[in-house]
Write an enzyme that holds these catalytic residues in place. Structure first.
Site, mmCIF file in Angstrom:
data_model
loop_
_atom_site.group_PDB
_atom_site.id
_atom_site.type_symbol
_atom_site.label_atom_id
_atom_site.label_comp_id
_atom_site.label_asym_id
_atom_site.label_seq_id
_atom_site.Cartn_x
_atom_site.Cartn_y
_atom_site.Cartn_z
ATOM 1 N N TYR A 213 -9.275 -2.085 10.738
ATOM 2 C CA TYR A 213 -8.181 -2.354 9.804
ATOM 3 C C TYR A 213 -8.435 -3.648 9.037
ATOM 4 O O TYR A 213 -9.205 -4.517 9.449
ATOM 5 C CB TYR A 213 -6.856 -2.459 10.547
ATOM 6 C CG TYR A 213 -6.783 -3.631 11.502
ATOM 7 C CD1 TYR A 213 -6.269 -4.869 11.104
ATOM 8 C CD2 TYR A 213 -7.252 -3.519 12.807
ATOM 9 C CE1 TYR A 213 -6.220 -5.947 11.974
ATOM 10 C CE2 TYR A 213 -7.211 -4.582 13.684
ATOM 11 C CZ TYR A 213 -6.695 -5.801 13.265
ATOM 12 O OH TYR A 213 -6.656 -6.861 14.118
ATOM 13 N N ILE B 280 2.630 -2.797 16.507
ATOM 14 C CA ILE B 280 3.885 -2.636 15.782
ATOM 15 C C ILE B 280 4.218 -1.147 15.631
ATOM 16 O O ILE B 280 3.333 -0.287 15.657
ATOM 17 C CB ILE B 280 3.834 -3.315 14.393
ATOM 18 C CG1 ILE B 280 2.679 -2.756 13.558
ATOM 19 C CG2 ILE B 280 3.741 -4.821 14.544
ATOM 20 C CD1 ILE B 280 2.631 -3.306 12.145
ATOM 21 N N PHE C 281 -4.138 -11.565 6.499
ATOM 22 C CA PHE C 281 -3.610 -12.194 7.725
ATOM 23 C C PHE C 281 -4.355 -11.722 8.968
ATOM 24 O O PHE C 281 -4.295 -12.357 10.018
ATOM 25 C CB PHE C 281 -2.102 -11.939 7.887
ATOM 26 C CG PHE C 281 -1.720 -10.490 7.968
ATOM 27 C CD1 PHE C 281 -1.790 -9.798 9.171
ATOM 28 C CD2 PHE C 281 -1.286 -9.814 6.840
ATOM 29 C CE1 PHE C 281 -1.442 -8.469 9.251
ATOM 30 C CE2 PHE C 281 -0.931 -8.475 6.909
ATOM 31 C CZ PHE C 281 -1.011 -7.797 8.121
ATOM 32 N N ASP C 282 -5.101 -10.617 8.848
ATOM 33 C CA ASP C 282 -5.900 -10.142 9.984
ATOM 34 C C ASP C 282 -6.859 -9.079 9.485
ATOM 35 O O ASP C 282 -6.564 -8.351 8.521
ATOM 36 C CB ASP C 282 -5.007 -9.573 11.086
ATOM 37 C CG ASP C 282 -5.713 -9.524 12.438
ATOM 38 O OD1 ASP C 282 -6.874 -9.970 12.516
ATOM 39 O OD2 ASP C 282 -5.098 -9.055 13.412
ATOM 40 N N TYR D 88 7.020 -6.742 11.596
ATOM 41 C CA TYR D 88 7.430 -7.897 12.418
ATOM 42 C C TYR D 88 8.840 -8.388 12.098
ATOM 43 O O TYR D 88 9.227 -9.471 12.514
ATOM 44 C CB TYR D 88 6.407 -9.024 12.264
ATOM 45 C CG TYR D 88 5.084 -8.670 12.896
ATOM 46 C CD1 TYR D 88 4.905 -8.723 14.267
ATOM 47 C CD2 TYR D 88 4.018 -8.249 12.102
ATOM 48 C CE1 TYR D 88 3.699 -8.373 14.847
ATOM 49 C CE2 TYR D 88 2.807 -7.896 12.666
ATOM 50 C CZ TYR D 88 2.642 -7.966 14.036
ATOM 51 O OH TYR D 88 1.454 -7.617 14.605
ATOM 52 N N PHE E 55 -2.092 -2.253 5.216
ATOM 53 C CA PHE E 55 -3.288 -2.119 6.040
ATOM 54 C C PHE E 55 -4.231 -1.074 5.455
ATOM 55 O O PHE E 55 -3.801 0.035 5.117
ATOM 56 C CB PHE E 55 -2.930 -1.683 7.467
ATOM 57 C CG PHE E 55 -2.172 -2.690 8.255
ATOM 58 C CD1 PHE E 55 -2.829 -3.683 8.974
ATOM 59 C CD2 PHE E 55 -0.793 -2.647 8.289
ATOM 60 C CE1 PHE E 55 -2.128 -4.612 9.717
ATOM 61 C CE2 PHE E 55 -0.061 -3.572 9.034
ATOM 62 C CZ PHE E 55 -0.733 -4.562 9.743
#
Length: 240
Positions: A148, A187, A158-159, A213, A231
């Protein structure tokens, strides 16, 4: 259960000097022969003689023996058998209550899970960029591996498991994420959307805050409150 001092004549009391000369095994046997089970349990002297003697403190065994005689806390074999039966029944009742409590908790959890699955429209969208095999779709309980790349709507990363520069700056290796579907390890948006993907599929998944979140976000990870997350996901494998 309180012992009945009148139910058993006081046994002959061993002299203090003789108690000191006895081994722990003999002392434990002397106590177990006349004591109620509740007394033995309270003083950690219940059980097989050898095991009790091995862990027991001799002075404490002697003190327990003297307490029995000082207070007249004697019990016959018949009384100990009745006491053991009462304790076993109480233990069985407690285990039944615990089992019923666990069953009720599971039923409540299952009901909550069912309610969660039916609590309105889904809070994500999927746009397929590469079709999967159209055969292998994850289901609840399956372990999956996913690549991802996560960004905010403004493009801020962010990731990621795929962006080489982002990973290099954080000294992380490029490796997909493994998780168990439907187990709240990720999530909710992920738990739900991955079930629509077949192995090999690549998709852009946009997840609303309610299934990401929420109102708090994860500021330490660069995710602000009430953030919509985007994503680029690829379902690499179902690991079962």
């Amino acid at each position: 259960q309180k012992p009945n001092p009148s139910a058993m004549a006081a046994p002959a009391r061993i002299a203090a000097a003789d108690l000191e000369n006895m081994g722990k095994k003999e002392l434990v046997e002397a106590v177990q022969k006349i004591a109620p089970i509740a007394f033995l349990q309270e003083n950690k002297l219940n059980g097989k003689v050898e095991a009790v003697a091995k862990r027991a403190n001799k002075d404490k065994v002697i003190a327990a023996y003297n307490e029995l005689h000082d207070k007249g806390l004697f019990s016959t074999d018949e009384e100990r058998e009745a006491e053991k039966l009462a304790l076993d029944l109480a233990k069985a009742k407690l285990e039944e209550e615990k089992a019923a409590e666990k069953a009720a908790e599971k039923a409540a959890a299952d009901a909550a899970a069912g309610a969660e699955e039916d609590d309105g429209p889904k809070r994500y969208t999927i746009v397929v960029s590469k079709k999967g095999n159209k055969e292998n779709y994850p289901k609840k309980g399956d372990r999956v591996k996913v690549n991802y790349h996560g960004t905010l709507p403004d493009g801020t990363i962010f990731d990621s498991t795929t962006d080489k520069d982002w990973l290099k700056a954080r000294k992380r290796k490029a490796d997909g994420l493994c998780f168990k579907v439907g187990s709240n390890q990720v999530i909710r948006g992920w738990d739900e959307c991955v079930r629509e993907m077949s192995v090999g599929e690549k998709s852009t998944v946009t997840i609303e805050p309610e299934w990401a979140y929420g109102a708090k976000g994860v500021p330490d990870a660069g995710i602000p409150p009430r953030a919509t997350l985007i994503f680029e996901m690829e379902l690499l494998a179902i690991l079962n």
